[in-house]
Design a protein around this motif. Sequence first.
Motif: not given
Lengths: 326, 326, 326, 326
Positions: B227-228, B231-232, C56, C58, C133, C135-136, C138-139, C141, C145, C148, D249, D270
Motif C-alpha cells: 500500500d505504501l 502510493t509513494t 477514511e 471526507r 480523500p 484513505h489511499q 498510505y504514507a 497512516y 490507523k 472513522r 480500496n 469504507y
Amino acid sequence: MPIPAPNLYPAFNIVRLSHVELMVTDLAASRAFYVDTLGLQVTDEDDQVIYLRAMEERGHHCMILRKGGTPEVNSLSYKLYSEDDLDKARDWFAAKGLPVEWVTRPYQGRTLRTTDLFGSPMEFYFKMDRLQPIHQKYALYHGVKPLRIDHFNCFSPDVDESVAFYNEMGFRVTEYTEDEESGNLWAAWMHRKGGIHDIAFTNGRGPRLHHTAFWVPTPLNIIDLLDLMSTTGYLSNIERGPGRHGISNAFFLYILDPDGHRIEIYCSDYQTVDPDLEPIKWDLTDPQRQTLWGAPAPKSWFEHGSAFAGVDSRDSKMKAQPIIAP
Amino acid sequence: MPIPAPNLYPAFNIVRLSHVELMVTDLAASRAFYVDTLGLQVTDEDDQVIYLRAMEERGHHCMILRKGGTPEVNSLSYKLYSEDDLDKARDWFAAKGLPVEWVTRPYQGRTLRTTDLFGSPMEFYFKMDRLQPIHQKYALYHGVKPLRIDHFNCFSPDVDESVAFYNEMGFRVTEYTEDEESGNLWAAWMHRKGGIHDIAFTNGRGPRLHHTAFWVPTPLNIIDLLDLMSTTGYLSNIERGPGRHGISNAFFLYILDPDGHRIEIYCSDYQTVDPDLEPIKWDLTDPQRQTLWGAPAPKSWFEHGSAFAGVDSRDSKMKAQPIIAP
Amino acid sequence: MPIPAPNLYPAFNIVRLSHVELMVTDLAASRAFYVDTLGLQVTDEDDQVIYLRAMEERGHHCMILRKGGTPEVNSLSYKLYSEDDLDKARDWFAAKGLPVEWVTRPYQGRTLRTTDLFGSPMEFYFKMDRLQPIHQKYALYHGVKPLRIDHFNCFSPDVDESVAFYNEMGFRVTEYTEDEESGNLWAAWMHRKGGIHDIAFTNGRGPRLHHTAFWVPTPLNIIDLLDLMSTTGYLSNIERGPGRHGISNAFFLYILDPDGHRIEIYCSDYQTVDPDLEPIKWDLTDPQRQTLWGAPAPKSWFEHGSAFAGVDSRDSKMKAQPIIAP
Amino acid sequence: MPIPAPNLYPAFNIVRLSHVELMVTDLAASRAFYVDTLGLQVTDEDDQVIYLRAMEERGHHCMILRKGGTPEVNSLSYKLYSEDDLDKARDWFAAKGLPVEWVTRPYQGRTLRTTDLFGSPMEFYFKMDRLQPIHQKYALYHGVKPLRIDHFNCFSPDVDESVAFYNEMGFRVTEYTEDEESGNLWAAWMHRKGGIHDIAFTNGRGPRLHHTAFWVPTPLNIIDLLDLMSTTGYLSNIERGPGRHGISNAFFLYILDPDGHRIEIYCSDYQTVDPDLEPIKWDLTDPQRQTLWGAPAPKSWFEHGSAFAGVDSRDSKMKAQPIIAP
C-alpha cells in the motif's frame, strides 16, 4: 549470583527440546482439548496413550498423553545431535552422580533417562521416526494452528542453581529477572535452538512444570482460539492473556487443559543464534517484564504447576514477591 | 547429481549470514528506499556509506550501502562462532586454492575476505560491535517493520557444484528443485541458522546476487508495504507478489531498490534445526513450487540480478526452462 | 421496561454520529496523544483549538479539541440527511420543551444546538466542508490507523428513558443488557448508520460521556497501539483490554487521554441495516457480555466518565451491580 | 454522460442486496466448494436446492444453489424496507413497462419478480425468515469465514444507462471509471447499504453477472483460503489476486466455482452513508484503479461471466479497452 558465562563447548550437543509426556485422567477430554480445540495432530493412539505432533514438525511426537490416576508429568525430552552425543550425555550425568538408564520408547531410537539437579525427569534421544511433511496440507489446520512445540517452563526452588546446571549443558540465557535486593535470580530463559528459550526457570515450589508452550503463526490465531474456547465450554480454562510479554517480546495466552496442565500459546519472539548475544536483565519490580502492556499475572499463575511423577518438590529459597493482579 | 549428505562436522562453524555490502549510485535515493520506506535503522552514515540494521538485530549492521558508479555487490558476509573458527576458515579456503586476505572492516573484529568456487566475494568475522536492543522501542517501527536479515539468493551457473561447495562448509539443504530430465539441480535452499536458508542458489548466468531477504512479523506488514510503495512513487519497484512460496512455505514479496538490487520481504517459513531433517524435493515443472497459489514469476525474476564487483559471470550449464508468467 | 418497537419513520432523518468537542487542559499533550500516538489527522489548528479527522472520513472533523480549564464535553454532534431534516429536528425538540438554538460552527452549515432528555448537549447539521480523500495516502497512516469515528457511549441515570427518547428519534436497539430482577435496562446499543451503535447508554451517574470510539482496520492495529503506548510513556493510559466484547462481538481496547477522556479503539462488529433486525438480549449476570473471553472490566470503567459542560449529573435509579474485576 | 445527481428520495426504499440464485450442474460439487471450502452455512437443502447463509446474517439465505442443466443465474434479490415499499416497487416497474409478477419463494414473504432495463431478473421482498444468530458460534467458522454477502457485479452493454436506471431506484455512485475519450462510463459502483456497493456495472457483453462478493474479516482470511484452495484441488479455480483494488480500496480475491460462477472474497472498503459523499473518478488508463499495486487483471476477468436464465445478452456499445495482463 550473576548470570554464568555461556558454555560454548558443552560436553554433549542438545539440538532442542523435543516432547513432554503428561499423565491425564480422561483421555477423551484431553483429546477434545488438544486435538479438536488446539489443533494438534494425532500420530498414534490407543485406549492408554495419544501421540501428537504440531503442523510443521516431522518428528513423530511433541506431546504424549498417557492415561493415569493423577495429573502429573512423566518426563521432559530433548533431541541430541548424534548418537555419539547420547553416550557423552550418559557419561556427563553419571559423573554428576545422577541416575542414568537406557529406556525403550516407541518411535524413538536409543533413549537415555536421567534427572536434572532437582530430580526433574529428563530423557534424551537422537533419532525419532520421521513423518511426511504436513505443513502444506492446509485442510488439516484448525484450532490455534499450532506449528511446533516451543519451550518448557519450570518452577525451580533455586533458579541460580538450575541456571548453572543447564548452562553447563550448553543452554544459554537470553533474558532474566533478578531480585535487586538479594541479587538472586528470580527467573531465567535459556535456549539451544535459536529462540528465546527451550526451557525457562521461575522461582517457586519445585521442581514442577509451569507450562509447555506451542508456537503459532500470528497473534490473530490466538484471538481465534480465545473466541473458540470461550464459546465451546472452555471459558474457565483461560487463565491469562492475551498480551505481550516484556521478557521475550512474545505475544502470549495461557490456558489450562482439563487436568490443569498449563499450556502457553506463543508467537513472535526473536532470533538468538549469536553465541555472544547479551542476556537482557529485568527487575523483579518492573510490571512490564510480565506484560509489556502493564497487566499483572493472576495469583494462580505464580502458584499452580504440574508435579513430576514420583518427585518431591521443595519450597523456594526466595522470599521476594512478584507483582500479582489484585 | 543427488543432494549430498549433510556435513554435520564442518571444518569451521558458521553461525548465520550476517550482512551484504551494495554499491548504489545515489545514496539519498537508497536511503529513502531502505530507511524511509522499508524501515531499516541507520546505525552510522556519512556522504559515502550508510550502515543499517533491522529491528531485532543487536549487531551493528546487516546492510552497508556504499556510494559508487555502478550498482554492484561488494560482498556477502557471515558470522562465525568463535575466533578459532576464523583461522580454520582461512585454512580451509587456502587449501582449496581460493584467495584469502585479512581485511579491516569498521565495527567488526578480524575479518577474512575470500571467494566461493565461482568467485563470489565472501567475508567472515566472529565479532561485531553490539548495540542496545531496539526491538521494544515501538516508536521506531515503520515501513514493513523489518526484524532481521534472513537470507541471500544467488544465481549459480552450476547449482550442483555450488551446493557441494556450501554443503562442505556445513550449510544443509532444506528444499530443492530438480530437473527430472537431466537429474541436475535447478535450485537449492541451504541453512546454518535453523530456518529454510541462509543462502539459496538458483540456476542462471552467474555468479550474481538474485536478492537479499528481510524477515517481517506477519503477511499484513507486507500488505502495508505494498500500500505504501504503490502510493509513494514506488509502484514500478514492485516486481512479484505478494504470494506464498511452495518452496519454504513463506509469504513473500519481491521489490527492486532504486539501483535494481532485488529485495525479498519474507515471513513464516519453518524451523529446520534437526540435523536429520529430510530435504523436500520439487519438480521443475511444478508451478506450485514458485507460488503455492499457482501464479508464475515474471521473466525479469529469472533473468535480472546484481553482479559481484570485479567478478565475471558465465552462462549456466542447464537448458531447462522454468515456468514463466506469459 | 421492555425494549420499545423501533420507530421506522422518525420525525427527522439522522444519518450518523458526526463528532465530539472535548475541553482539554493542555493542547500540546492532547495533540501528542490524538495525533502523534493514535494517528488522527489535523485539518485545522491554532492555539485554542484542534480539528481532527480519521483516515477514511471526507468531512472536515470528527473531533474538536478545545483548550479549557476543565476536562469536559461541549457537545455530541450528528449529521442529518438534508436541510429539511434540520428544521424538522428543531420543531421536534422544541415540541418536547427542550432548548433549541441556531449556532454558527466553523466548517459547518446551519447548525442546531439542543439537548437530550437529561440535558446532554446535542448539535445537528446537514452540511460540513468536504475534504479530499486521504484513505489511499498510505504514507499518512500511523499509530492505530483510525479509519472513522464509530460511536459515543454515555452514562445515563435511567437507561429505559434514554432508550425511549433516542428510539423516538429513529435510533434502533441492536443489543441490550437487562437486569432480570427489576426488568430495567442496564445498557443499550442504538444505531442509525448500520453498525452496532452510533450511541450506547449504560447505567450510572449521568448524563456523562463514557467514551468516544474509533474504528480501526484489524485487531493487529490495536496490538500495535498497545506496543506503542506501553513504550512511549502511555502505560498508565491503558485502562482495559484488549479483548472481544460479548455485546457487539467487536475487538476492543479502552484508553484514557491526558485529561482522562476515555477513548475506545474498536473493530469488527456486524452490519445492522435490516429494519427488522432482532435486538440481542444479555443478562447483567453474564460475564461474557462484557468480555466474551471472561475477563471482567476494572472498577474505574464503571465509575469514571467525562462531564458535559454546565450539565448537572444525577445518580442512577438502579441498584444492580455489574461484575467487576477483583 | 456525467454521473447523475443522487436520487435522495426514490420511489421505494431498498435496504440492501439480499441474495442470488444460481443454477449449478452438480450440487455435491457446489456444496464442497461453497460449504466445505468457503465456509457458508447450510440453512436448508434437498436433492434439488441448497440454501446458504454467511456467519453474521440472520436472514434465511444469501445464496440459493439450484440443480440445473446449465450454469446460469436465476435472479438477483433485494430486501425492501417495508411491505409498503413492495407495492411502490411494483408500481414503479410497471410504469416503466417492465414485467411485474408476484411470486412465492420459500422462507420469504410476498415477493415481486421483475427485470431491470436490460432484462436482468430482479426480485424484491420485505420479509424473510429470521434465524438465530450464529456469529458467536465460533466452532462453526471455517474456510474463509464469510460474514455476509456484500455485492453483485454485472456486465452491462451500456453502463451509462444502467447507472441512470439504478440511480433512479436510489442506488448512489461511490466510485466510477470514465473513458476520457468518449466521456462514457466504463464502470460504476453503486450502494444502498452504506458500503462501496450493493451492485456494480462494468462494460461488456451483457447483461451478465460478473461476480457475487462475500465480506470476510481480514486479509489474512483470504490468505488462508488461498492456502486451502491451492492444496485441496482448487488451484485452477483461483483467477485473480490477492490484491488491493484502487477502486473501493478493498482487499480482494476472485475465484471460480465448479460451474464457472465467479465469486469475489472482499474486505476493508469504507463507509459511505453520507448522502453528499462525492463519487471518486478513475481514468480507464490508470492501472491502479484495478489493482492499487499495479498488477493488471487477466483477460478472462474481462470476458467471462454468468448468463441470466432466459435473457439474451448484447455487445457493449464501447470500444475502449482496459489494461489486461500480458
